[in-house]
Design a protein around this motif. Structure first.
Motif, PDB file in Angstrom:
ATOM      1  N   CYS A   1      -1.969  14.070   9.817  1.00 52.88           N
ATOM      2  CA  CYS A   1      -1.236  12.641   9.861  1.00 52.88           C
ATOM      3  C   CYS A   1      -1.345  11.520  10.604  1.00 52.88           C
ATOM      4  O   CYS A   1      -1.244  10.428  11.215  1.00 52.88           O
TER       5      CYS A   1
ATOM      6  N   CYS B   1      -2.480   8.791   9.011  1.00 54.60           N
ATOM      7  CA  CYS B   1      -2.994   8.703   7.886  1.00 54.60           C
ATOM      8  C   CYS B   1      -1.641   9.043   7.398  1.00 54.60           C
ATOM      9  O   CYS B   1      -0.947   9.566   7.658  1.00 54.60           O
ATOM     10  N   GLY B   2      -0.995   7.698   6.025  1.00 54.68           N
ATOM     11  CA  GLY B   2       0.170   7.971   6.077  1.00 54.68           C
ATOM     12  C   GLY B   2       0.350   9.096   4.653  1.00 54.68           C
ATOM     13  O   GLY B   2      -0.924   9.772   4.577  1.00 54.68           O
ATOM     14  N   PHE B   3       1.345  10.366   4.631  1.00 58.30           N
ATOM     15  CA  PHE B   3       1.709  11.134   3.941  1.00 58.30           C
ATOM     16  C   PHE B   3       3.020  10.022   2.664  1.00 58.30           C
ATOM     17  O   PHE B   3       3.837   9.737   3.304  1.00 58.30           O
ATOM     18  N   GLU B   4       2.803  10.274   1.676  1.00 52.79           N
ATOM     19  CA  GLU B   4       3.100   9.187   0.350  1.00 52.79           C
ATOM     20  C   GLU B   4       3.865  10.927  -1.100  1.00 52.79           C
ATOM     21  O   GLU B   4       2.411  11.895  -1.469  1.00 52.79           O
TER      22      GLU B   4
ATOM     23  N   TYR C   1      -6.358   9.846  -1.819  1.00 51.29           N
ATOM     24  CA  TYR C   1      -6.185   9.500  -0.768  1.00 51.29           C
ATOM     25  C   TYR C   1      -6.991   7.559  -1.627  1.00 51.29           C
ATOM     26  O   TYR C   1      -7.393   8.067  -2.026  1.00 51.29           O
TER      27      TYR C   1
ATOM     28  N   ARG D   1      -4.844   2.180   1.823  1.00 50.14           N
ATOM     29  CA  ARG D   1      -4.141   2.255   2.811  1.00 50.14           C
ATOM     30  C   ARG D   1      -3.372   3.746   3.641  1.00 50.14           C
ATOM     31  O   ARG D   1      -2.709   3.994   4.400  1.00 50.14           O
ATOM     32  N   HIS D   2      -4.903   4.040   3.712  1.00 48.51           N
ATOM     33  CA  HIS D   2      -4.903   5.230   4.889  1.00 48.51           C
ATOM     34  C   HIS D   2      -3.711   6.388   4.969  1.00 48.51           C
ATOM     35  O   HIS D   2      -3.557   6.490   5.750  1.00 48.51           O
ATOM     36  N   ALA D   3      -4.388   6.531   3.334  1.00 46.65           N
ATOM     37  CA  ALA D   3      -2.740   7.524   3.209  1.00 46.65           C
ATOM     38  C   ALA D   3      -2.964   8.385   2.240  1.00 46.65           C
ATOM     39  O   ALA D   3      -4.148   8.055   0.921  1.00 46.65           O
TER      40      ALA D   3
ATOM     41  N   SER E   1      -9.695  11.734   3.566  1.00 49.32           N
ATOM     42  CA  SER E   1      -9.185  10.733   4.489  1.00 49.32           C
ATOM     43  C   SER E   1     -10.498  10.768   5.983  1.00 49.32           C
ATOM     44  O   SER E   1      -9.843   9.923   6.785  1.00 49.32           O
TER      45      SER E   1
END
Length: 314
Positions: free
Chosen positions: A163, A168-171, A179, A183-185, A211
């Motif tokens: 990430c 890459c975002g992580f939520e 994915y 937001r590319h997360a 991603s």
């Protein structure tokens, strides 16, 4: 100010659902989740919402990060001894039905029934509900199950490094994993909401492979969650094949790899009609996995010599 009509409200909800599908690519509730059975229900009656409302309330629960999907009207909440917190806005639901403007109910013969049905006029009525978990002072009736799954250090580091290297975002979410291209997360439910550590990480790896589409310029078709959509179907094959390769690389259990095979099998009709998709999907997955390992500084497996010989022979 012009009062919003029922048609306007319904159109707005449909637009939101369409936007959600384009944003997240799909609405899938993973079988590896311990509480995946928690479909939207009415708090008072305990009955599951159906059709359009089931889809809409599921989306609302996900969007708000609700652990349970219990809803009730203002009147039902008051009758249950609760209250809606000040300033909370409700969610629109919709009820479809028909009515007979002549209010005649003659069903003596089949022709009478047909005539009555011809007189029926369709209508749609709206109602407003509130999420029990966050918008009221009532306690949820649903019992959630959690499991203290041990984290895998090597995979935690891989995810963190990947990430960071790819921005890459992580939520964290509840009840789903996805994915988001815009937001590319990636988003996933917590580890303790899965049946096992393997189930959690295999799901997470699937989303991380998605991603890679940005860097590898794959046309994913993640604007649709309908299996017949060609681009989306191809991308799902890539993501699951990639997850299978990564599961093998990191030593995730054979059981989860078999689950991945079952996932691919779910697309069997599409793949039968398009036999080259599995091969091209596997090739794309292999490139994605090599990219993921390379950017995280891990050893990239060399190509099989026999496979290279076979390529030269073609």
């Amino acid at each position: 100010m012009k009062k919003e009509s029922m048609k306007d409200k319904l159109s707005a909800v449909i637009a939101d659902i369409t936007a959600a599908c384009a944003e997240e690519g799909k609405m899938v509730w993973d079988s590896g989740l311990l509480n995946s059975h928690n479909r939207p229900v009415n708090y008072v009656t305990g009955k599951e919402y159906q059709g359009f409302n089931a889809l809409w309330f599921s989306y609302i629960a996900h969007k708000r990060g609700l652990k349970v999907a219990e809803f009730a009207t203002f009147k039902q909440i008051s009758a249950a001894g609760g209250h809606v917190r000040k300033g909370e806005k409700g969610t629109h639901g919709f009820f479809w039905g028909t009515f007979d403007p002549d209010k005649k109910s003659s069903k003596e013969t089949e022709e009478d029934l047909k005539e009555e049905l011809r007189r029926k006029v369709p209508f749609v009525k709206g109602f407003t509900v509130f999420a029990i978990e966050t918008q009221t002072n009532l306690e949820t009736k649903r019992k959630l199950v959690y499991k203290e799954n041990p984290p895998m250090a090597i995979l935690e580091k891989f995810v963190q490094d990947f990430c960071k290297a790819t921005n890459c975002g992580f939520e964290e979410t509840h009840g789903t994993a996805f994915y988001s291209p815009s937001r590319h997360a990636v988003a996933i439910s917590p580890l303790n909401e899965y049946a096992s550590s393997d189930a959690y990480y295999s799901t997470l790896l699937h989303e991380l492979v998605h991603s890679t589409a940005k860097a590898m310029k794959r046309n994913t078709g993640l604007g649709s969650f309908v299996k017949s959509d060609e681009k989306y179907s191809k991308e799902e094959v890539v993501a699951e094949c990639g997850a299978m390769l990564l599961c093998s690389y990191f030593g995730i259990s054979k059981v989860e790899r078999e689950n991945s095979a079952q996932y691919i099998k779910g697309w069997s009709e599409t793949l039968r009609n398009n036999p080259t998709w599995l091969m091209s999907g596997m090739n794309a997955a292999e490139r994605a996995v090599k990219y993921m390992l390379k950017v995280t500084g891990l050893e990239v497996p060399e190509d099989n010599e026999d496979a290279e010989d076979a390529k030269e022979a073609i």
